[in-house]
Design a protein around this motif. Sequence first.
Motif, PDB file in Angstrom:
ATOM      1  N   CYS A 197     -26.128 -73.139  94.643  1.00 40.56           N
ATOM      2  CA  CYS A 197     -26.640 -72.040  93.820  1.00 40.56           C
ATOM      3  C   CYS A 197     -28.130 -72.291  93.558  1.00 40.56           C
ATOM      4  O   CYS A 197     -28.490 -73.161  92.769  1.00 40.56           O
ATOM      5  CB  CYS A 197     -25.885 -71.966  92.503  1.00 40.56           C
ATOM      6  N   SER A 198     -28.945 -71.542  94.257  1.00 38.96           N
ATOM      7  CA  SER A 198     -30.392 -71.742  94.110  1.00 38.96           C
ATOM      8  C   SER A 198     -30.916 -71.189  92.798  1.00 38.96           C
ATOM      9  O   SER A 198     -31.919 -71.667  92.276  1.00 38.96           O
ATOM     10  CB  SER A 198     -31.145 -71.141  95.303  1.00 38.96           C
ATOM     11  N   CYS A 199     -30.264 -70.193  92.239  1.00 39.57           N
ATOM     12  CA  CYS A 199     -30.722 -69.644  90.959  1.00 39.57           C
ATOM     13  C   CYS A 199     -30.640 -70.692  89.845  1.00 39.57           C
ATOM     14  O   CYS A 199     -31.508 -70.766  88.989  1.00 39.57           O
ATOM     15  CB  CYS A 199     -29.882 -68.437  90.560  1.00 39.57           C
TER      16      CYS A 199
ATOM     17  N   GLY B  95     -23.351 -68.881  90.142  1.00 37.39           N
ATOM     18  CA  GLY B  95     -22.793 -67.557  90.365  1.00 37.39           C
ATOM     19  C   GLY B  95     -23.110 -66.564  89.274  1.00 37.39           C
ATOM     20  O   GLY B  95     -22.788 -65.383  89.387  1.00 37.39           O
ATOM     21  N   GLY B  96     -23.753 -67.014  88.233  1.00 29.46           N
ATOM     22  CA  GLY B  96     -23.980 -66.151  87.085  1.00 29.46           C
ATOM     23  C   GLY B  96     -25.265 -65.343  87.092  1.00 29.46           C
ATOM     24  O   GLY B  96     -25.462 -64.505  86.213  1.00 29.46           O
ATOM     25  N   ASP B  97     -26.110 -65.571  88.078  1.00 27.63           N
ATOM     26  CA  ASP B  97     -27.346 -64.788  88.140  1.00 27.63           C
ATOM     27  C   ASP B  97     -27.244 -63.723  89.236  1.00 27.63           C
ATOM     28  O   ASP B  97     -26.642 -62.701  89.016  1.00 27.63           O
ATOM     29  CB  ASP B  97     -28.545 -65.710  88.357  1.00 27.63           C
ATOM     30  N   CYS B  98     -27.802 -63.991  90.401  1.00 27.48           N
ATOM     31  CA  CYS B  98     -27.790 -62.967  91.460  1.00 27.48           C
ATOM     32  C   CYS B  98     -26.405 -62.786  92.067  1.00 27.48           C
ATOM     33  O   CYS B  98     -26.093 -61.734  92.607  1.00 27.48           O
ATOM     34  CB  CYS B  98     -28.800 -63.306  92.549  1.00 27.48           C
ATOM     35  N   GLY B  99     -25.572 -63.831  92.014  1.00 25.90           N
ATOM     36  CA  GLY B  99     -24.220 -63.754  92.540  1.00 25.90           C
ATOM     37  C   GLY B  99     -24.094 -64.037  94.024  1.00 25.90           C
ATOM     38  O   GLY B  99     -22.985 -64.017  94.560  1.00 25.90           O
ATOM     39  N   CYS B 100     -25.199 -64.323  94.688  1.00 23.78           N
ATOM     40  CA  CYS B 100     -25.163 -64.561  96.141  1.00 23.78           C
ATOM     41  C   CYS B 100     -24.310 -65.765  96.513  1.00 23.78           C
ATOM     42  O   CYS B 100     -23.780 -65.826  97.620  1.00 23.78           O
ATOM     43  CB  CYS B 100     -26.572 -64.775  96.678  1.00 23.78           C
ATOM     44  N   CYS B 101     -24.153 -66.712  95.646  1.00 21.93           N
ATOM     45  CA  CYS B 101     -23.443 -67.955  95.964  1.00 21.93           C
ATOM     46  C   CYS B 101     -21.965 -67.891  95.610  1.00 21.93           C
ATOM     47  O   CYS B 101     -21.234 -68.843  95.881  1.00 21.93           O
ATOM     48  CB  CYS B 101     -24.086 -69.112  95.211  1.00 21.93           C
TER      49      CYS B 101
HETATM   50  S1  FES Z   1     -27.646 -68.258  94.042  1.00 20.50           S
HETATM   51 FE1  FES Z   1     -26.120 -68.628  92.588  1.00 20.50          FE
HETATM   52  S2  FES Z   1     -26.346 -67.060  91.136  1.00 20.50           S
HETATM   53 FE2  FES Z   1     -27.978 -66.757  92.526  1.00 20.50          FE
END
Ligand code: FES
Length: 70
Positions: free
Chosen positions: A4-6, A34-40
Motif C-alpha cells: 500500500c503506497s498510500c 486500502g483506506g485511501d485510494c483503494g488500489c491495493c
Molecule cells: S495504495 Fe493502498 S490505499 Fe492507496
Amino acid sequence: MIVCSCRAVSEQALREAACAGLSPAEVEAQTGAGGDCGCCREEVAYILSRAAGPCRAGGACPGCPRRQAA
Ligand code: FES
C-alpha cells in the motif's frame, strides 16, 4: 516490499496482521492499507487469504514471521 503506497504498508506487515488473525477490515483500521485510494485492496485481500489458511492450520506460510523468529 510496499503493498500500500498510500500508507506505506509492507507485505511483511500484512503477513504479521494475518498471523494475528485480523480480518481485512481490522487490517485497514490498524494499518490504513486500502483506506485511501483503494488500489491495493485486491492485493491486500490476496496476501491475507494466502497467509491466513496455513497459519490457522498450525503450519507456516512462506515468509512467516513466527517461523523466522523460532
Ligand atoms: S495504495 Fe493502498 S490505499 Fe492507496
